[in-house]
Design a protein around this motif. Structure first.
Motif, PDB file in Angstrom:
ATOM      1  N   SER A 156       0.835  -1.208   0.000  1.00 49.71           N
ATOM      2  CA  SER A 156       0.000   0.000   0.000  1.00 49.71           C
ATOM      3  C   SER A 156       0.865   1.252   0.000  1.00 49.71           C
ATOM      4  CB  SER A 156      -0.911   0.016   1.226  1.00 49.71           C
ATOM      5  OG  SER A 156      -0.145   0.266   2.401  1.00 49.71           O
ATOM      6  N   ILE A 157       0.257   2.373  -0.289  1.00 46.67           N
ATOM      7  CA  ILE A 157       0.993   3.636  -0.312  1.00 46.67           C
ATOM      8  C   ILE A 157       1.595   3.945   1.052  1.00 46.67           C
ATOM      9  CG2 ILE A 157      -1.063   5.038   0.151  1.00 46.67           C
ATOM     10  CD1 ILE A 157       0.113   7.163  -1.747  1.00 46.67           C
ATOM     11  N   ASP A 158       0.879   3.631   2.116  1.00 44.89           N
ATOM     12  CA  ASP A 158       1.402   3.893   3.461  1.00 44.89           C
ATOM     13  C   ASP A 158       2.535   2.941   3.821  1.00 44.89           C
ATOM     14  OD1 ASP A 158      -0.243   6.121   4.518  1.00 44.89           O
ATOM     15  OD2 ASP A 158      -1.883   4.723   4.172  1.00 44.89           O
ATOM     16  N   GLU A 159       2.421   1.704   3.389  1.00 45.62           N
ATOM     17  CA  GLU A 159       3.506   0.741   3.639  1.00 45.62           C
ATOM     18  C   GLU A 159       4.790   1.163   2.930  1.00 45.62           C
ATOM     19  OE1 GLU A 159       1.362  -3.578   4.304  1.00 45.62           O
ATOM     20  OE2 GLU A 159       1.352  -2.733   2.276  1.00 45.62           O
ATOM     21  N   VAL A 160       4.659   1.628   1.695  1.00 43.48           N
ATOM     22  CA  VAL A 160       5.841   2.063   0.944  1.00 43.48           C
ATOM     23  C   VAL A 160       6.420   3.334   1.554  1.00 43.48           C
ATOM     24  CG1 VAL A 160       6.720   2.802  -1.292  1.00 43.48           C
ATOM     25  CG2 VAL A 160       5.024   0.967  -1.173  1.00 43.48           C
ATOM     26  N   LYS A 161       5.562   4.257   1.942  1.00 39.17           N
ATOM     27  CA  LYS A 161       6.024   5.487   2.607  1.00 39.17           C
ATOM     28  C   LYS A 161       6.802   5.147   3.863  1.00 39.17           C
ATOM     29  CE  LYS A 161       3.472   7.511   5.439  1.00 39.17           C
ATOM     30  NZ  LYS A 161       3.188   7.494   6.886  1.00 39.17           N
ATOM     31  N   ASP A 162       6.288   4.236   4.666  1.00 41.30           N
ATOM     32  CA  ASP A 162       6.978   3.852   5.901  1.00 41.30           C
ATOM     33  C   ASP A 162       8.316   3.184   5.599  1.00 41.30           C
ATOM     34  OD1 ASP A 162       4.900   4.852   7.419  1.00 41.30           O
ATOM     35  OD2 ASP A 162       3.939   2.897   7.727  1.00 41.30           O
ATOM     36  N   TRP A 163       8.354   2.374   4.533  1.00 44.97           N
ATOM     37  CA  TRP A 163       9.617   1.727   4.169  1.00 44.97           C
ATOM     38  C   TRP A 163      10.660   2.775   3.798  1.00 44.97           C
ATOM     39  CZ3 TRP A 163      13.120   1.668   0.301  1.00 44.97           C
ATOM     40  CH2 TRP A 163      14.090   0.656   0.339  1.00 44.97           C
ATOM     41  N   ILE A 164      10.255   3.769   3.035  1.00 43.65           N
ATOM     42  CA  ILE A 164      11.188   4.835   2.637  1.00 43.65           C
ATOM     43  C   ILE A 164      11.737   5.547   3.869  1.00 43.65           C
ATOM     44  CG2 ILE A 164      11.392   7.067   1.474  1.00 43.65           C
ATOM     45  CD1 ILE A 164       9.275   6.045  -0.521  1.00 43.65           C
ATOM     46  N   LEU A 165      10.864   5.917   4.780  1.00 41.33           N
ATOM     47  CA  LEU A 165      11.298   6.649   5.977  1.00 41.33           C
ATOM     48  C   LEU A 165      12.244   5.798   6.831  1.00 41.33           C
ATOM     49  CD1 LEU A 165       7.963   8.399   7.030  1.00 41.33           C
ATOM     50  CD2 LEU A 165       9.937   9.422   5.849  1.00 41.33           C
ATOM     51  N   ASN A 166      12.014   4.494   6.840  1.00 46.28           N
ATOM     52  CA  ASN A 166      12.842   3.603   7.660  1.00 46.28           C
ATOM     53  C   ASN A 166      14.161   3.216   6.992  1.00 46.28           C
ATOM     54  OD1 ASN A 166      10.993   3.482   9.802  1.00 46.28           O
ATOM     55  ND2 ASN A 166       9.870   1.790   8.868  1.00 46.28           N
ATOM     56  N   ASN A 167      14.256   3.385   5.667  1.00 49.24           N
ATOM     57  CA  ASN A 167      15.425   2.871   4.946  1.00 49.24           C
ATOM     58  C   ASN A 167      16.200   3.909   4.140  1.00 49.24           C
ATOM     59  OD1 ASN A 167      15.360  -0.345   5.091  1.00 49.24           O
ATOM     60  ND2 ASN A 167      13.242   0.372   4.953  1.00 49.24           N
ATOM     61  N   ARG A 168      15.730   5.132   4.060  1.00 51.28           N
ATOM     62  CA  ARG A 168      16.400   6.102   3.186  1.00 51.28           C
ATOM     63  C   ARG A 168      17.827   6.408   3.623  1.00 51.28           C
ATOM     64  NH1 ARG A 168      12.678  11.472   4.679  1.00 51.28           N
ATOM     65  NH2 ARG A 168      13.021  11.355   6.944  1.00 51.28           N
ATOM     66  N   LEU A 169      18.116   6.283   4.914  1.00 53.23           N
ATOM     67  CA  LEU A 169      19.470   6.559   5.377  1.00 53.23           C
ATOM     68  C   LEU A 169      20.419   5.380   5.159  1.00 53.23           C
ATOM     69  CD1 LEU A 169      18.863   8.642   8.627  1.00 53.23           C
ATOM     70  CD2 LEU A 169      19.156   9.408   6.264  1.00 53.23           C
ATOM     71  N   ASN A 170      19.904   4.316   4.560  1.00 49.15           N
ATOM     72  CA  ASN A 170      20.758   3.196   4.157  1.00 49.15           C
ATOM     73  C   ASN A 170      21.093   3.244   2.665  1.00 49.15           C
ATOM     74  OD1 ASN A 170      18.779   1.765   6.463  1.00 49.15           O
ATOM     75  ND2 ASN A 170      20.973   1.395   6.682  1.00 49.15           N
ATOM     76  N   ILE A 171      20.576   4.262   1.976  1.00 52.18           N
ATOM     77  CA  ILE A 171      20.942   4.468   0.577  1.00 52.18           C
ATOM     78  C   ILE A 171      22.248   5.253   0.554  1.00 52.18           C
ATOM     79  CG2 ILE A 171      20.275   5.451  -1.642  1.00 52.18           C
ATOM     80  CD1 ILE A 171      18.475   3.161  -0.848  1.00 52.18           C
ATOM     81  N   CYS A 172      23.334   4.579   0.224  1.00 54.97           N
ATOM     82  CA  CYS A 172      24.673   5.177   0.289  1.00 54.97           C
ATOM     83  C   CYS A 172      25.027   5.845  -1.034  1.00 54.97           C
ATOM     84  CB  CYS A 172      25.701   4.099   0.612  1.00 54.97           C
ATOM     85  SG  CYS A 172      25.403   3.272   2.194  1.00 54.97           S
ATOM     86  N   HIS A 173      25.588   7.049  -0.932  1.00 55.64           N
ATOM     87  CA  HIS A 173      26.019   7.834  -2.091  1.00 55.64           C
ATOM     88  C   HIS A 173      27.512   8.124  -1.930  1.00 55.64           C
ATOM     89  CE1 HIS A 173      21.821   8.861  -1.256  1.00 55.64           C
ATOM     90  NE2 HIS A 173      21.696   9.616  -2.323  1.00 55.64           N
ATOM     91  N   TRP A 174      28.311   7.682  -2.865  1.00 55.36           N
ATOM     92  CA  TRP A 174      29.742   8.014  -2.839  1.00 55.36           C
ATOM     93  C   TRP A 174      30.143   8.597  -4.186  1.00 55.36           C
ATOM     94  CZ3 TRP A 174      32.585   8.333   1.413  1.00 55.36           C
ATOM     95  CH2 TRP A 174      32.062   7.725   2.573  1.00 55.36           C
ATOM     96  N   PHE A 175      30.737   9.807  -4.124  1.00 54.89           N
ATOM     97  CA  PHE A 175      31.042  10.586  -5.330  1.00 54.89           C
ATOM     98  C   PHE A 175      32.521  10.917  -5.418  1.00 54.89           C
ATOM     99  CE2 PHE A 175      26.643  11.560  -4.472  1.00 54.89           C
ATOM    100  CZ  PHE A 175      26.055  11.992  -5.653  1.00 54.89           C
ATOM    101  N   THR A 176      32.969  11.145  -6.644  1.00 54.41           N
ATOM    102  CA  THR A 176      34.219  11.855  -6.879  1.00 54.41           C
ATOM    103  C   THR A 176      34.041  12.689  -8.133  1.00 54.41           C
ATOM    104  OG1 THR A 176      36.642  11.679  -7.021  1.00 54.41           O
ATOM    105  CG2 THR A 176      35.354  10.082  -8.288  1.00 54.41           C
ATOM    106  N   VAL A 177      34.890  13.691  -8.299  1.00 53.59           N
ATOM    107  CA  VAL A 177      34.846  14.535  -9.494  1.00 53.59           C
ATOM    108  C   VAL A 177      36.236  14.589 -10.109  1.00 53.59           C
ATOM    109  CG1 VAL A 177      32.933  15.929  -8.614  1.00 53.59           C
ATOM    110  CG2 VAL A 177      35.296  16.692  -8.240  1.00 53.59           C
ATOM    111  N   ASP A 178      36.278  14.947 -11.388  1.00 53.14           N
ATOM    112  CA  ASP A 178      37.555  15.000 -12.087  1.00 53.14           C
ATOM    113  C   ASP A 178      38.147  16.409 -12.102  1.00 53.14           C
ATOM    114  OD1 ASP A 178      39.558  13.592 -13.485  1.00 53.14           O
ATOM    115  OD2 ASP A 178      38.848  14.420 -15.378  1.00 53.14           O
ATOM    116  N   ASP A 179      37.275  17.418 -12.059  1.00 49.93           N
ATOM    117  CA  ASP A 179      37.729  18.809 -12.136  1.00 49.93           C
ATOM    118  C   ASP A 179      37.167  19.583 -10.945  1.00 49.93           C
ATOM    119  OD1 ASP A 179      38.354  21.437 -12.762  1.00 49.93           O
ATOM    120  OD2 ASP A 179      37.944  21.183 -14.907  1.00 49.93           O
ATOM    121  N   LEU A 180      38.040  20.079 -10.097  1.00 51.89           N
ATOM    122  CA  LEU A 180      37.626  20.755  -8.863  1.00 51.89           C
ATOM    123  C   LEU A 180      37.007  22.128  -9.085  1.00 51.89           C
ATOM    124  CD1 LEU A 180      40.710  19.803  -6.675  1.00 51.89           C
ATOM    125  CD2 LEU A 180      38.414  18.859  -6.497  1.00 51.89           C
ATOM    126  N   VAL A 181      37.138  22.673 -10.291  1.00 51.95           N
ATOM    127  CA  VAL A 181      36.648  24.030 -10.532  1.00 51.95           C
ATOM    128  C   VAL A 181      35.145  24.150 -10.307  1.00 51.95           C
ATOM    129  CG1 VAL A 181      36.271  23.730 -13.033  1.00 51.95           C
ATOM    130  CG2 VAL A 181      36.736  26.001 -12.107  1.00 51.95           C
TER     131      VAL A 181
END
Length: 289
Positions: A145-170
């Protein structure tokens, strides 16, 4: 289903995923000089390669959050079909888009009291936001359900890891994330920053290495240290017109962790305007950000 998922073009989802899950996209806006463009238009392929070529040629790029009229139009098209809305927005710490979308949602809730309109801050960016939307869409098509998915997002969004790098610092210098001195010294010495999106949804530098190859290895090492059940994971990689480096990172991840699959796509122009050509980002589910 009785509801549909709406997200921003900043999620950088592939057309295949957008079509498979029937996800509604609200486009963010970028400007090249005096000309204004939508980052995403359904059925139209954005020429991302040309965009990055313009950046390399020194074109002046500026960006804007979602168009309020377009946001209202996308929402109302779903509401008029008699369906509820789950809106998953670009991190509010990086853009005003989520707050704008949430405002429209509140206004429309008054006009459509019989419908449910839920807005959730993804605290994510680029294909990290896209990965969160993907998992939400998977649950939707499997009957949650929409509420079940909403609750899953709130409980798991901080487990979505983002790691970045860039080639040009400008480009980080222009955005105020590093000083002119740091950009100059780093460029001279071949220093590459290692960054991540933190629990508040902010892009934070956390380390630096010398050389492009080492920066890609550092991203893979972060995943090796924190990922959960890699063999069952769908991993996302986004890039700023550097597909060869994206494939190098893919190989590192596959060789080290034997992941289920890897999806690669461009960093869209709105995010790319701030990170620049040569951006590489890795997204996965981990124990912590």
């Amino acid at each position: 289903m009785s509801y549909e998922i709406v997200t921003d073009s900043s999620a950088n989802l592939t057309d295949e995923m957008i079509n498979k899950y029937d996800i509604n996209i609200i486009s963010l806006i970028f400007r090249v000089g005096e000309k204004e463009f939508y980052s995403y238009t359904k059925g139209v392929t954005t020429d991302n390669k040309k965009f990055y070529e313009m950046m390399r040629n020194g074109e002046t790029i500026s960006t804007a959050s979602i168009d309020l009229q377009l946001c209202r139009k996308v929402f109302e098209e779903t509401l008029k079909k008699g369906k509820d809305i789950l809106y998953i927005g670009f991190s509010s710490a990086l853009s005003g888009s989520y707050n704008a979308g949430a405002l429209i949602a509140r206004e429309l809730q008054e006009e459509y009291p019989q419908r449910k309109i839920i807005a959730v801050d993804s605290l994510s960016a680029s294909m990290g936001q896209g990965l969160l939307v993907y998992y939400a869409a998977e649950q939707m098509i499997h009957g949650k359900s929409i509420d079940e998915v909403k609750d899953w997002i709130l409980n798991n969004r901080l487990n979505i890891c983002h790691w970045f790098t860039v080639d040009d610092l400008v480009y980080l210098k222009r955005g105020g994330r590093i000083s002119s001195t740091t950009a100059f010294v780093g460029t001279t010495l071949g220093i590459k920053p290692i960054m991540h999106v933190d629990n508040e949804g902010r892009l934070i530098p956390v380390g630096k290495v010398r050389g492009r190859r080492k920066s890609l290895e550092a991203l893979a090492k972060q995943m090796e240290d924190t990922c959960i059940n890699p063999r069952s994971q769908l991993v996302f990689i986004s890039h700023g017109d550097c597909i060869e480096d994206a494939h190098t990172l893919e190989k590192l991840v596959r060789d080290k962790l034997n992941v289920k699959d890897v999806i690669i796509n461009y960093v869209d122009p709105v995010i790319g305007a701030h990170s620049g050509p040569g951006t590489i980002a890795l997204f996965f589910i981990g124990t912590k950000r």
